[in-house]
Design an enzyme around this catalytic site. Sequence first.
Site, PDB file in Angstrom:
ATOM      1  N   THR A 204       0.876  -1.157   0.000  1.00 36.43           N
ATOM      2  CA  THR A 204       0.000   0.000   0.000  1.00 36.43           C
ATOM      3  C   THR A 204       0.912   1.205   0.000  1.00 36.43           C
ATOM      4  O   THR A 204       2.010   1.137   0.532  1.00 36.43           O
ATOM      5  CB  THR A 204      -0.872   0.016   1.274  1.00 36.43           C
ATOM      6  OG1 THR A 204      -1.638  -1.186   1.329  1.00 36.43           O
ATOM      7  CG2 THR A 204      -1.819   1.202   1.288  1.00 36.43           C
ATOM      8  N   ARG A 232     -12.699  -8.409  -3.001  1.00 35.62           N
ATOM      9  CA  ARG A 232     -12.195  -8.144  -1.657  1.00 35.62           C
ATOM     10  C   ARG A 232     -11.724  -6.698  -1.522  1.00 35.62           C
ATOM     11  O   ARG A 232     -11.083  -6.142  -2.400  1.00 35.62           O
ATOM     12  CB  ARG A 232     -11.045  -9.102  -1.344  1.00 35.62           C
ATOM     13  CG  ARG A 232     -10.366  -8.884   0.016  1.00 35.62           C
ATOM     14  CD  ARG A 232      -9.122  -8.029  -0.090  1.00 35.62           C
ATOM     15  NE  ARG A 232      -8.457  -7.872   1.205  1.00 35.62           N
ATOM     16  CZ  ARG A 232      -7.430  -7.046   1.411  1.00 35.62           C
ATOM     17  NH1 ARG A 232      -6.966  -6.325   0.417  1.00 35.62           N
ATOM     18  NH2 ARG A 232      -6.883  -6.946   2.609  1.00 35.62           N
ATOM     19  N   ASP A 235      -8.398  -2.342   4.234  1.00 33.72           N
ATOM     20  CA  ASP A 235      -8.594  -1.174   5.102  1.00 33.72           C
ATOM     21  C   ASP A 235      -8.323   0.152   4.428  1.00 33.72           C
ATOM     22  O   ASP A 235      -8.795   1.192   4.896  1.00 33.72           O
ATOM     23  CB  ASP A 235      -7.684  -1.300   6.326  1.00 33.72           C
ATOM     24  CG  ASP A 235      -6.216  -1.240   5.955  1.00 33.72           C
ATOM     25  OD1 ASP A 235      -5.770  -2.079   5.139  1.00 33.72           O
ATOM     26  OD2 ASP A 235      -5.502  -0.358   6.460  1.00 33.72           O
ATOM     27  N   GLY A 258      -4.815  -6.002   5.798  1.00 34.77           N
ATOM     28  CA  GLY A 258      -5.985  -5.154   5.918  1.00 34.77           C
ATOM     29  C   GLY A 258      -7.086  -5.650   6.816  1.00 34.77           C
ATOM     30  O   GLY A 258      -7.752  -4.861   7.494  1.00 34.77           O
TER      31      GLY A 258
END
Length: 338
Positions: A204, A232, A235, A258
């Site tokens: 990320t 899917r 977070d 996540g």
Amino acid sequence: MIPPIALALHGGAGTISPALMTPEKEQAYQQALREATEIGYAVLARGGSALDAVELAVRSLEDCPLFNAGRGAVFTHEGHHEMDAALMDGRNRAAGAVAGVRTVQNPIRAARLVMEKTDHVLLAYPGADELAREYGLATQPEEYFFTQHRYDQLQEALREGRMRLDHSQALPNATVPGETPATPAPLAEPAAFVSEDPKRKMGTVGAVARDAQGHLAAATSTGGMTNKRYSRIGDSPIIGAGTFADDRTCAISCTGHGEFFLRAMVAHDISCLMEYRGLSLAEACRVVVHDKLAPIGGEGGLVAVDAAGNVALPFNSEGMYRASRTAAAPLYVGIYRD
């Protein structure tokens, strides 16, 4: 007196060690982190907003194929890309997010569009892509998002029947910017689906900033997990879990597994510890990352800045791609544990 401007960013956390890195790849990662930090910090140095700074820093990382966001996003089980992004303005807690976008060149721009041009906070595919097109954001065909090392990761994950948290261990094969990717081959026949392997890098990108006016902002963008299924979502686009900003406390952008960050509402929890218990930024981050997340298997980290311009870069994994610069401290770039 120079205002306490500050910017910090990350490019993923997890099993990152010198043994898995060539000098050339390490230099490429450091250079990409350095460039993104300087882009964001330049906005702050000329009196620009924290929101503009984090958006531009994240856009720089989205455009770099080394990171799992935008151009370097990982492949889904079906062989395409589903990207998530969010940003939040600490002045008024306005926020925008997108989930599962497939054609937007810079998902973080789409997230800001949601915040500024709609009455909503979170839009998902296909509506988020439609909104981006209506407002003229740059879109790209699937070939733009293709990188050979991400495709190779998908083939490995399909053979093993696992999701992967960003990179496989074969990191030295990652494409350096400027290399020509190979043409995609047909997808391998999928193996039986089982749970993800937690000992992988969690890809990320994100940035947080404090501007000269004292305002905070946070932005996060990701391609999710290699071989993910069923649309899917982790977070990153969830306000309070992977992204949060409030001028009274802090701005947070997370990177990690996540599902655990969602359950712990990590970003908001740090803000709450500061607001209700009076903890410092460093202590609040330590409590959440090491005392709350780690015991339940939540591997990863985050970047944070508080109202006074203090920066924190905590992680409980082996490494985290990270960088920061403040009015009081020069540019810092890190990958492994200090």
